[in-house]
Every structure is written in C-alpha cells, then in structure tokens.
Motif scaffolding. Structure first.
Motif, PDB file in Angstrom:
ATOM      1  N   GLU A 404       1.410  -1.199   0.228  1.00  0.00           N
ATOM      2  CA  GLU A 404      -0.254   0.251   0.286  1.00  0.00           C
ATOM      3  C   GLU A 404       1.106   1.166   0.191  1.00  0.00           C
ATOM      4  OE1 GLU A 404      -2.682   0.053   3.666  1.00  0.00           O
ATOM      5  OE2 GLU A 404      -4.031  -1.987   2.615  1.00  0.00           O
ATOM      6  N   GLU A 405       2.139   1.259   0.430  1.00  0.00           N
ATOM      7  CA  GLU A 405       2.795   2.532  -0.088  1.00  0.00           C
ATOM      8  C   GLU A 405       4.343   2.319   0.269  1.00  0.00           C
ATOM      9  OE1 GLU A 405       4.237   2.227   5.091  1.00  0.00           O
ATOM     10  OE2 GLU A 405       1.824   3.977   4.558  1.00  0.00           O
ATOM     11  N   GLY A 406       5.241   3.406  -0.054  1.00  0.00           N
ATOM     12  CA  GLY A 406       6.545   2.596  -0.521  1.00  0.00           C
ATOM     13  C   GLY A 406       7.292   4.212  -0.978  1.00  0.00           C
ATOM     14  N   THR A 407       8.565   4.147  -0.897  1.00  0.00           N
ATOM     15  CA  THR A 407       9.103   5.404  -1.467  1.00  0.00           C
ATOM     16  C   THR A 407      10.003   4.826  -2.969  1.00  0.00           C
ATOM     17  OG1 THR A 407       8.750   5.821   0.691  1.00  0.00           O
ATOM     18  CG2 THR A 407      10.683   7.127  -0.518  1.00  0.00           C
ATOM     19  N   ILE A 408      10.435   5.929  -3.518  1.00  0.00           N
ATOM     20  CA  ILE A 408      11.100   6.309  -4.695  1.00  0.00           C
ATOM     21  C   ILE A 408      12.515   6.959  -3.838  1.00  0.00           C
ATOM     22  CG2 ILE A 408      11.357   6.469  -7.143  1.00  0.00           C
ATOM     23  CD1 ILE A 408       8.720   5.107  -7.268  1.00  0.00           C
ATOM     24  N   ASP A 409      13.132   7.135  -4.523  1.00  0.00           N
ATOM     25  CA  ASP A 409      14.033   7.695  -4.262  1.00  0.00           C
ATOM     26  C   ASP A 409      15.181   8.359  -5.385  1.00  0.00           C
ATOM     27  OD1 ASP A 409      15.013   7.817  -1.439  1.00  0.00           O
ATOM     28  OD2 ASP A 409      14.436   6.616  -0.900  1.00  0.00           O
ATOM     29  N   ILE A 410      15.547   9.960  -6.078  1.00  0.00           N
ATOM     30  CA  ILE A 410      15.612  10.086  -6.954  1.00  0.00           C
ATOM     31  C   ILE A 410      17.525  10.700  -6.806  1.00  0.00           C
ATOM     32  CG2 ILE A 410      15.824  11.293  -8.858  1.00  0.00           C
ATOM     33  CD1 ILE A 410      12.964  10.458  -9.391  1.00  0.00           C
ATOM     34  N   GLN A 411      18.753  10.175  -6.663  1.00  0.00           N
ATOM     35  CA  GLN A 411      19.638  10.872  -5.876  1.00  0.00           C
ATOM     36  C   GLN A 411      20.566  11.337  -7.616  1.00  0.00           C
ATOM     37  OE1 GLN A 411      21.931   8.571  -3.357  1.00  0.00           O
ATOM     38  NE2 GLN A 411      22.255  10.528  -2.609  1.00  0.00           N
ATOM     39  N   PHE A 412      21.387  12.722  -7.414  1.00  0.00           N
ATOM     40  CA  PHE A 412      21.646  13.348  -8.384  1.00  0.00           C
ATOM     41  C   PHE A 412      23.475  13.439  -7.861  1.00  0.00           C
ATOM     42  CE2 PHE A 412      18.044  14.113 -11.111  1.00  0.00           C
ATOM     43  CZ  PHE A 412      18.626  14.126 -11.779  1.00  0.00           C
ATOM     44  N   LEU A 413      24.273  12.969  -8.182  1.00  0.00           N
ATOM     45  CA  LEU A 413      25.313  12.935  -7.947  1.00  0.00           C
ATOM     46  C   LEU A 413      27.067  12.993  -8.437  1.00  0.00           C
ATOM     47  CD1 LEU A 413      25.612   9.975  -5.297  1.00  0.00           C
ATOM     48  CD2 LEU A 413      25.100  12.161  -4.974  1.00  0.00           C
ATOM     49  N   GLN A 414      28.101  14.129  -8.004  1.00  0.00           N
ATOM     50  CA  GLN A 414      28.601  14.290  -9.507  1.00  0.00           C
ATOM     51  C   GLN A 414      30.258  13.977  -8.191  1.00  0.00           C
ATOM     52  OE1 GLN A 414      29.519  19.279  -9.437  1.00  0.00           O
ATOM     53  NE2 GLN A 414      30.639  18.738 -11.162  1.00  0.00           N
ATOM     54  N   ASP A 415      30.978  13.552  -9.171  1.00  0.00           N
ATOM     55  CA  ASP A 415      32.190  12.801  -9.049  1.00  0.00           C
ATOM     56  C   ASP A 415      33.262  13.609 -10.243  1.00  0.00           C
ATOM     57  OD1 ASP A 415      34.288  11.991  -7.969  1.00  0.00           O
ATOM     58  OD2 ASP A 415      33.238  10.450  -8.290  1.00  0.00           O
ATOM     59  N   ALA A 416      34.303  14.955  -9.985  1.00  0.00           N
ATOM     60  CA  ALA A 416      34.596  15.390 -11.252  1.00  0.00           C
ATOM     61  C   ALA A 416      33.965  15.506 -11.691  1.00  0.00           C
ATOM     62  CB  ALA A 416      35.947  14.227 -11.095  1.00  0.00           C
ATOM     63  N   SER A 417      34.056  14.813 -13.303  1.00  0.00           N
ATOM     64  CA  SER A 417      33.751  15.541 -14.553  1.00  0.00           C
ATOM     65  C   SER A 417      32.495  14.486 -14.886  1.00  0.00           C
ATOM     66  CB  SER A 417      34.829  15.512 -15.376  1.00  0.00           C
ATOM     67  OG  SER A 417      34.940  14.341 -16.023  1.00  0.00           O
ATOM     68  N   VAL A 418      32.008  13.317 -13.803  1.00  0.00           N
ATOM     69  CA  VAL A 418      30.591  12.821 -14.418  1.00  0.00           C
ATOM     70  C   VAL A 418      29.936  12.723 -13.171  1.00  0.00           C
ATOM     71  CG1 VAL A 418      30.293  10.219 -14.104  1.00  0.00           C
ATOM     72  CG2 VAL A 418      32.720  10.332 -14.784  1.00  0.00           C
ATOM     73  N   ILE A 419      28.550  12.837 -13.693  1.00  0.00           N
ATOM     74  CA  ILE A 419      27.338  12.808 -12.533  1.00  0.00           C
ATOM     75  C   ILE A 419      27.005  11.619 -13.310  1.00  0.00           C
ATOM     76  CG2 ILE A 419      25.257  13.719 -13.572  1.00  0.00           C
ATOM     77  CD1 ILE A 419      26.929  15.725 -13.036  1.00  0.00           C
ATOM     78  N   SER A 420      26.153  10.786 -11.971  1.00  0.00           N
ATOM     79  CA  SER A 420      25.207   9.959 -12.074  1.00  0.00           C
ATOM     80  C   SER A 420      24.055  10.188 -11.084  1.00  0.00           C
ATOM     81  CB  SER A 420      26.577   9.446  -9.895  1.00  0.00           C
ATOM     82  OG  SER A 420      28.279   8.783 -10.670  1.00  0.00           O
ATOM     83  N   LEU A 421      23.212   9.417 -11.798  1.00  0.00           N
ATOM     84  CA  LEU A 421      21.596   9.277 -11.883  1.00  0.00           C
ATOM     85  C   LEU A 421      21.445   8.086 -11.216  1.00  0.00           C
ATOM     86  CD1 LEU A 421      18.947  10.504 -11.812  1.00  0.00           C
ATOM     87  CD2 LEU A 421      18.677  10.050 -14.399  1.00  0.00           C
ATOM     88  N   HIS A 422      21.356   8.250  -9.552  1.00  0.00           N
ATOM     89  CA  HIS A 422      20.575   7.194  -8.914  1.00  0.00           C
ATOM     90  C   HIS A 422      19.535   7.265  -9.197  1.00  0.00           C
ATOM     91  CE1 HIS A 422      24.527   5.835  -7.708  1.00  0.00           C
ATOM     92  NE2 HIS A 422      25.457   6.802  -7.457  1.00  0.00           N
TER      93      HIS A 422
END
Length: 480
Positions: A404-422
C-alpha cells in the motif's frame, strides 16, 4: 582658496539619483566635511562619487580643490556623470570593494590625471560611494618645438579625399577618429572618419563646413559643452556610439569624436533574435503537437477499457509527457536563448506527474541533489527525460505489487567530470533482469545519446539503478 562645499548637494543628488538610505547619506555628509582639508594637505583634488540607481554610471556628489593659481577644473563637476571607459579605477573600486589606482584617467574636461580611489562602506560593509584623489599628470620633459601643436603635428589632416597622409595608428583603426575646432569644423579625420562623414552627408569636401551642420544629429554632442559625453545614435538604419572628448590646445578649442559603428553588430543581433523567435515558435508547435497526440490517446483510452491496453496507453502517455516537459521548461524562460534545461527541475516535473497519474497516492517520491545545478541542451534533455520516465514506470509498475505504500528515491551526484543518477525503491526487488521495450530504450539512450553506462546495483531491499554519464559541452554544471 580651498573649494567651498554646499552640504545640500549630497542629500539632493543621492536622493534623486541613487538608492542610498538616509543613514548612508548621513555618513557621506560626515565624510564631506573633511574633504577640503585632505585636498589642501595632499595638494590633490578630492571627490565623492556614487553609483546611479538605474544606469551603469556614477555621479559626482562632492568635491574639494586645493589652493592653486590655476585650477584643474574650470567649473564645478558636482552632478556630472562619470563613465567607466574614461575612469575605470572608479568602477573597479565599486566592483572589487578595494583601493584602485590608474596613472591615466580622463576627467570631465578632457584632462589626463592620476587617480587613487578607495571605496566607502556603510555599517553593513556595503560600498555606498568612492573617495577619489586626483592629480594632474605633468610632462616630465620639455616637448620639442615640433610637438608644440599636438595633436596636429602627429596627425595628418586628411579631409581631402585624394590626400596621401603619413600613416599613423589612427589610420589603422576601424573606429572613426574626427577632430573639430572651436567652430565645429573638421580639422582631421582618419580614413574611417572620412568615409563616415561622406556616407552620411553625401559630401566629398567638408573641411570648411561645421560638422553639426552637415550631420545635425551630432548637435546634441556639441551642446554638452566641455563635458566628456557618450551618445548612441540610430539613423538611416545605421547604429553607432559617439564618444566626445574635449581637448585643450594652446591656440584653439578642439573636440575629439570617436565613433564606433554598431550597424553590423545590430544586424547580427537582429538575425540572432529572429532565429531565437523561430526556434521558440518551433518549440511551441512541438509542445502543442505533443499535447494533441496526448489528447487523441486519451480519447482512444476511453473507447478501449481493457486493463492491458490501458496500461500500454498510459506508458505511451508518460513518454510523450516526458518529452513535452523538456519544451515546457525551455519555453518558461524567455531569455533561454541557448535552450538550457534544468535537469533537476525536469526530473521533479516528470516524477510528480507520473506518481500523480499512477493511482498510487501512498508512493512517496524523494529527491536528493546536494544543490547541484545540472543543465543540458534540449537533445540531451529529451534523452534524460525518457530515461527517467522508463525507470520510474518500472518502479511504479513492479516494485510495490501487493503493497500500500513505498518510497522512490532519485539522487544526483557529481564526481569530478562524471554525473551519476541513482533511482532506487524499497519495493519487492527485481529477481532477474528481463529484456523489454523499456529496458531497450534505457540502454540505447544511455549508451548512444549520453555516452554513459547503465547499471543495476545489487540491493538488499528493492531495486537500485544507476546511470553515469560525463559532463560535456551539452551536459554541464553551473556554479554560483
């Protein structure tokens, strides 16, 4: 005699031309009372300048002169505007909030001086004005007889079109350099200046004619008397800036005009503006067409109520909405000539829309971006929008089955010249990765459009996906 100050000047001028508070003005009035003593002590001219409220210029609000037989200024300059091109040290002190000096500045009357400028702060450490110390630049050597009549000895008179002057630096300039005498008659012009006068007046010979008579639009320049003056003019589809500098000659009053032609620049600006309008119109039409397609799909959904078809229609609608969101964000900013798209805002727009239409109000969407200002151009934005859409669709469709319930996490990270989308959830988890149309869309877009990698990270709870892609000319971080 030391210059006598009118203490009402600061209050009147600051109230009329600046945004200084009454407390700031009182502080300047206090400083003004000591100006005359510093002028006499240093044998220099002292001024207080304030920035104008609505213009990128300054204004002289106070002055003090030392005891001299011959004054540097013939008239008071209180209330005169100050331009950055002539007195850069003044504006450097305002901008950098520290002392600034220059060995060659041009005064309101065209005299070369040495300037030392210090900013004046209020109690909040804001720069409210600058204190200026000026001293006339004296020649250290006696000029030879040949140079007594500067600038005429070094600059050849080329009013006649067929004359062959000795080449000088002014001949190489694209700006028009024109000198006129006390009757406003042309006594010198470089080749660009000659062409300028000839084209606008239609005359080939104008050495005995007052310039303001054959070019009446320059009358405003001459009406300013001994002031250094700027004027931007547009006439006969030509645009140019006129800078006037009065020059004192031993035998005559000379006016130097420096005219910079802006016509080509204005034309390019207009062309760029028209292209920008055309592109924005295309974006409008694309967005409107996508909305039309969305409306048609929704009408079709009403006629076909089977669960499997409804799910397929909703997935198609989500993809279309994701693409449409890119153009909506571009069009929201009228000054967005480069079509930059805020990726964080885009992901929030898509995420909240999809959760809102998924009939799962108990699903929480959480964003983490550590204040990263991530932007990309429209093509990359469309790819990112579709990737986020597909990953969220998978989570909403499969992660919370039987819950009946739940959570979705969207996270943006930067490491030097690389972007990570989780993108991760706390759902039932993915037992195995199955080939699907959505997974193929993600893989292709990540690898081919973003030059990145797509990974499913093992997780004890739910599903955790990661997209990594490099920063580039089309994907970039904006720093404050």
């Amino acid at each position: 005699m030391i210059g006598v100050l009118n203490l009402s000047n600061i209050r009147t001028l600051c109230s009329q031309y600046t945004n200084l508070s009454s407390t700031d003005i009182e502080k300047l009035l206090e400083i003004e009372t000591t100006l005359s003593y510093y002028a006499e002590l240093t044998d220099c001219y002292m001024f207080i300048d304030c920035m104008l409220e609505n213009l990128p210029h300054a204004i002289v609000v106070a002055e003090a002169f030392p005891k001299k037989e011959r004054h540097l200024y013939e008239k008071s300059v209180i209330g005169k505007f100050v331009f950055e091109s002539f007195e850069p040290a003044v504006f450097a002190a305002f901008k950098n909030k520290e002392k600034s000096s220059i060995s060659r500045a041009i005064t309101q009357e065209g005299i070369t001086v040495e300037q030392n400028v210090v900013p004046l702060f209020n109690n909040e450490q804001q720069v409210i004005a600058v204190l200026i110390q000026e001293k006339k630049v004296e020649m250290k050597t006696t000029p030879k007889d040949d140079f007594q009549n500067m600038p005429f000895a070094l600059i050849e008179h080329i009013v006649e079109p067929n004359s062959q002057p000795i080449p000088v630096v002014s001949d190489l300039l694209v700006e028009s350099i024109i000198l006129t005498n006390h009757e406003n008659k042309v006594i010198y012009s470089n080749p660009a200046g000659y062409r300028f006068i000839s084209e606008l007046s239609g005359l080939e010979h104008f050495d005995n004619v007052a310039l303001n008579k054959i070019l009446p639009f320059l009358q405003e320049v001459y009406d300013k008397g001994d002031d250094v003056f700027f004027l931007e003019i547009t006439i006969d589809r030509k645009s140019f800036i006129v800078k006037k500098i009065p020059i004192r000659s031993q035998n005559d009053k000379v006016t130097l005009l420096i005219i910079h032609d802006l016509t080509e620049l204005k034309l390019k600006e207009n062309e760029l503006m028209m292209k920008t309008f055309a592109i924005r119109e295309i974006h409008h039409r694309v967005k409107n067409n996508l909305q039309t397609v969305t409306s048609l799909l929704r009408l079709q959904m009403r006629n076909d109520l089977s669960a499997s078809n409804a799910s397929a229609f909703q997935e198609a609608l989500n993809r279309i909405y994701s693409i449409s969101s890119v153009y909506e964000l571009i069009l929201e900013n009228e000054d967005n000539a480069e079509e930059k798209v805020d990726v964080i805002a885009l992901s929030k727009k898509i995420g909240h829309k999809m959760v809102g239409t998924a009939n799962t109000p108990s699903i929480q969407l959480v964003f983490h971006h550590e204040d990263i200002q991530l932007f990309c151009h429209s093509k990359k934005a469309v790819s990112l929008a579709l990737i986020i859409c597909e990953l969220l669709q998978n989570a909403l469709k499969y992660a919370f089955v039987g819950r009946e319930e739940g959570t979705i996490d969207i996270q943006f990270l930067q490491d030097a010249s690389v972007i990570s989308l989780h993108i991760s959830d706390n759902g039932v988890g993915m037992q195995e990765v199955k080939a699907s149309f959505g997974m193929e869309i993600i893989t292709r877009l990540v690898e081919y459009d973003l030059a990145g990698t797509f990974t499913i990270i093992p997780s004890e709870e739910g599903t955790h996906t990661q997209i990594q892609f490099p920063v580039s000319e089309e994907v970039f971080i904006l720093n404050d």
